[in-house]
Structures are given as C-alpha cells and as structure tokens.
Design a protein around this motif. Structure first.
Motif, PDB file in Angstrom:
ATOM      1  N   ARG A 197       0.825  -1.200   0.000  1.00  0.00           N
ATOM      2  CA  ARG A 197       0.000   0.000   0.000  1.00  0.00           C
ATOM      3  C   ARG A 197       0.867   1.262   0.000  1.00  0.00           C
ATOM      4  O   ARG A 197       0.566   2.231  -0.699  1.00  0.00           O
ATOM      5  N   LYS A 376     -11.548 -10.154   5.277  1.00  0.00           N
ATOM      6  CA  LYS A 376     -10.918  -8.875   5.587  1.00  0.00           C
ATOM      7  C   LYS A 376     -10.699  -8.047   4.318  1.00  0.00           C
ATOM      8  O   LYS A 376     -10.818  -6.823   4.338  1.00  0.00           O
ATOM      9  N   CYS A 377     -10.387  -8.725   3.222  1.00  0.00           N
ATOM     10  CA  CYS A 377     -10.178  -8.011   1.961  1.00  0.00           C
ATOM     11  C   CYS A 377     -11.467  -7.336   1.491  1.00  0.00           C
ATOM     12  O   CYS A 377     -11.444  -6.214   0.964  1.00  0.00           O
ATOM     13  N   LYS A 379     -13.858  -6.208   3.360  1.00  0.00           N
ATOM     14  CA  LYS A 379     -14.197  -5.077   4.219  1.00  0.00           C
ATOM     15  C   LYS A 379     -13.413  -3.820   3.878  1.00  0.00           C
ATOM     16  O   LYS A 379     -13.906  -2.710   4.047  1.00  0.00           O
ATOM     17  N   VAL A 380     -12.177  -3.984   3.412  1.00  0.00           N
ATOM     18  CA  VAL A 380     -11.345  -2.801   3.152  1.00  0.00           C
ATOM     19  C   VAL A 380     -11.412  -2.344   1.700  1.00  0.00           C
ATOM     20  O   VAL A 380     -10.904  -1.265   1.383  1.00  0.00           O
ATOM     21  N   CYS A 381     -12.019  -3.125   0.822  1.00  0.00           N
ATOM     22  CA  CYS A 381     -12.051  -2.759  -0.601  1.00  0.00           C
ATOM     23  C   CYS A 381     -12.967  -1.553  -0.817  1.00  0.00           C
ATOM     24  O   CYS A 381     -14.182  -1.650  -0.613  1.00  0.00           O
ATOM     25  N   ARG A 400      -4.928  -2.359  -0.781  1.00  0.00           N
ATOM     26  CA  ARG A 400      -5.491  -2.497   0.571  1.00  0.00           C
ATOM     27  C   ARG A 400      -5.751  -3.960   0.919  1.00  0.00           C
ATOM     28  O   ARG A 400      -5.467  -4.406   2.031  1.00  0.00           O
ATOM     29  N   CYS A 401      -6.309  -4.707  -0.041  1.00  0.00           N
ATOM     30  CA  CYS A 401      -6.670  -6.099   0.248  1.00  0.00           C
ATOM     31  C   CYS A 401      -5.431  -6.955   0.510  1.00  0.00           C
ATOM     32  O   CYS A 401      -5.402  -7.757   1.449  1.00  0.00           O
ATOM     33  N   VAL A 404      -3.962  -6.355   4.063  1.00  0.00           N
ATOM     34  CA  VAL A 404      -4.661  -6.859   5.260  1.00  0.00           C
ATOM     35  C   VAL A 404      -4.808  -8.373   5.249  1.00  0.00           C
ATOM     36  O   VAL A 404      -5.207  -8.960   6.264  1.00  0.00           O
TER      37      VAL A 404
END
Length: 415
Positions: A197, A376-377, A379-381, A400-401, A404
C-alpha cells in the motif's frame, strides 16, 4: 520541521514550478489538426487573430521566434542655394530575430543526456531502498524491485527532459511512453509481489507530479480524438496510439493504467486517504450506470468536436489556472475524500472503456487455495469488488486487500 512537512513543502514547490512553467492561452486548438499537442485547450500556442482558434503561433514566452525593432539612421544631403546641409533621419525597421534552440539554453541532446542521468540516479537509489526493505512490506526480488525503480526513474527522466527542452516536442509523446512502459512495469512488479500500500501511494505521487508537468494530456483529453479516429475524421497521434495500446494491455494486466498511471485517477487515490468518514453505501453499479450514460453522451458530443469531460475542469486544475473549471475539479477532489474515485467510477468515459477488457484480463488479483475466507479483503475494498466471485473490472489495484490479508499467498496477482 519534520521530514513529512519537508516532503510536503518540497512537492508543493515542484508542482507550483511545473505549472507556472507553461504559458496558458484561451485559444482552442482545432481538435487533432496540425501539430497541436493538446486537442482542446491550447497551452503552447496563442490566438493571434482573436477568433478563438489556435494559430500555431508560439506565445511570447516560448521559443518559436520573435522580432525586434532596429533603428536605422540614414543621412541625406538636401541641396540649398549657397548652403549644404546634411539631414539625418531615423527609421525603425522590424527585423525578425531567431532565438536559440530553446528558452532554457539547453540543446535537445543536453536535455536528453540530463534525462538519462536522472533515470540512472533515480532508479539506482530506489532499487537500493527497495532491496533493503526501507519502503515497507516484503523485500521484493531483484526483478520486481528493478521494475518499480525503473518506473520512478522513467517518470523523473521524462520530467527532466521535457522541462529542459524547448517543449516543441508533443507532451502526448512523453505521456504515451509513460503510459505503455509504466503499465508493463507496474504489472510485472505486481506479479513479483513487490507492491504494498505504501508503494502504491508512492506511484500515485509520481503520476500526479507527472500530470502537473505535462498538464495531464492523455486523460481524458484524448477521448474526442478517439471518437474522431472511429468516425474517420482524426488521424493517429502519439496520444491516441498510447491510449489504444493501454486498452490492449488492459486485456493482460487489468486496471494497472487507471490504478497507477493516470494522473486524474492517482490524485483521487491520494484524496481518499484523507481521514474523514467514508460514504460506502453508494453502490458501484449506480456509478457504472451514470458513467455509461456520460460515455454515450461523450461519444455524441465528440462527433461535434466537443469534450464533455472538459467541463470537469481537469485542464485548468493541472495547469494551475484559477478559473471556474479549477474550482469544479477541486470540488470533485473534495468528494473523492468521501467517495472512492468518483470521476473514474462515475464520470470518465475511459473508465468504461478500460473496464471492458479488464473484466476479461489474464492477470488480476485472485484468491488461492490458502484463503481462509476471513473476508478482511472485502471489508477494506473501497470499490466493493473483493468478493470471491466479484468481477475485477473495477479493481484499481489499490493494495489495501493484499496488505490486510493474514495468510501469505492467499491473495496473489496472477493469471
């Protein structure tokens, strides 16, 4: 002063200097005609006969030519009975004076040499930094590290060369090289697992700076030219060749261009990092529908040599021209702090064009058998496309994915 403040101020100075280095005129170039490097607003030439059409006459700060007034004295004798009188008259003649090859006094070869040196130095410094792990994340292998370093070196080399030359060379040519080479280099770095990132944000900073120096000549300026090419009213230009090549590469690499190369997309990526409450309830499909409608309207308008995207203020913003357009794009950037890439996902017709081959791209982020379905991927996408069966056509490879993901090798960029 902290190092972060120093970097911020330094970038501000560079961006400001780059924007102020260009003469901006109100003339409008005939789209795709002559040697005009900017279909749309003209930044290198001026409107001499005030008919709102660029006359390909270099502006007063450029180097195409100038004239100077030279006072010439002539002496004539006027016969007078008994007296001889010499009469001196002074006339002013405008004599064209050809200036040197460029305004900065550097020959194109010298500028090219400076660009090569900038490439070598920038690439070497970044390669050492990446291999030592100073930029966060896993230490990449020599191949991916060299690819990433070369991307930054390429951007630095092109900026140095263009600023030192007399700028007779089309900015679109530089941008096309940056587009095609940058797409391949970043895709290779993704394939080698070198992107984190932090590095993605570094790529965005490089591309935004590139956009200010070259006034973002490709995106979305070339759309009218692309429509003209299809309708047979436009010939191939470096910018259009770069765009067509980028679309073709999207079939292999996905949205690497939109994610890392395009200055308009990159500056939105940076804007979204502002720590404010995000609006995630806006579904991506509604933005895609809006973008589709605007794309159709842009095609129709393009047949009449009108660029709808011009009204987003991209040109004025990247040329640092204080105007209504500048304020419009500044407003879109404010929105970008709350909504992820609203211009790319909801306005830009090129976003639609690139999404089509990206839907079928060979390389993309994929889950492997190591995935533990922790979500988790997802949720942050920010584009909401990280689901197992979701299309990757709107994946901008923001990193991001992969950052995390708790299991190494569970999420990879592969065929």
């Amino acid at each position: 002063m902290t190092s972060r403040e120093s970097i911020r101020k330094g970038l501000g100075v560079l961006i400001g200097a780059a924007g102020l280095a260009y003469p901006v005129c109100a003339a409008v170039c005939p789209r795709g005609k002559g040697d005009c490097p900017y279909p749309g607003k003209c930044f290198l030439y001026t409107d001499m006969d005030t008919n709102s059409i660029c006359d390909y006459t270099r502006s007063s700060t450029s180097s195409s030519g100038s004239s100077s007034s030279v006072a010439v004295q002539t002496t004539s004798a006027t016969p007078t009975p008994g007296v001889t009188t010499a009469t001196t008259t002074t006339t002013t003649t405008s004599v064209p004076v050809s200036p040197g090859p460029n305004t900065l006094g550097l020959l194109p070869f010298s500028a090219l040499l400076a660009g090569v040196l900038a490439f070598i130095v920038a690439t070497a410094v970044l390669f050492i930094g990446l291999r030592s792990g100073r930029f966060g994340g896993r230490t990449p292998g020599p191949g991916p590290a060299l690819a990433l370093s070369s991307f930054f070196g390429l951007g630095a080399a092109e900026i140095v060369t263009y600023l030192l030359m007399d700028q007779n060379t089309s900015a679109s040519l530089f941008a096309a090289v940056y587009l095609l080479a940058g797409t391949v280099l970043t895709a290779y770095a993704w394939r080698g697992g070198a992107l984190s990132r932090t590095i993605v944000l570094g790529l965005a900073v490089m591309s935004v700076l590139f956009g200010f120096v070259f006034l973002a000549p490709l995106m979305p300026i070339e759309f009218v030219g692309l429509v003209g090419l299809v309708t047979g009213t436009q010939t191939l230009t470096p910018g259009i060749i770069g765009i067509l090549g980028g679309i073709g590469l999207a079939l292999i690499t996905g949205r690497t261009f939109c994610g890392h190369i395009c200055p308009v997309g990159s500056i939105q990526e940076l804007a979204y990092t502002v720590p404010v409450k995000k609006i995630t309830s806006l579904q991506g499909r509604y933005l895609e529908i809006l973008r589709g409608v605007i794309a159709v309207a842009s095609v129709v308008a393009g047949m009449f040599l009108v660029s709808i995207m011009e009204y987003t203020g991209v040109y004025d913003f990247f040329s640092l021209t204080l105007s209504t357009g500048f304020l419009v794009f500044a407003g879109l950037l404010i929105i970008s702090a709350f909504i992820y890439r609203p211009v790319c996902r909801g306005l830009c017709p090129f976003g639609l064009i690139f999404s089509i081959p990206s839907h079928f791209s060979r390389y993309r982020l994929r889950r492997t058998g190591s995935c533990i379905t922790c979500k988790k991927c997802e949720k942050v996408c920010p584009a909401q496309v990280a689901g197992r069966d979701a299309s990757r056509r709107e994946c901008y490879l923001c990193g991001r994915c992969s950052d995390v993901c708790p299991v190494e090798g569970a999420l990879v960029y592969s065929a």
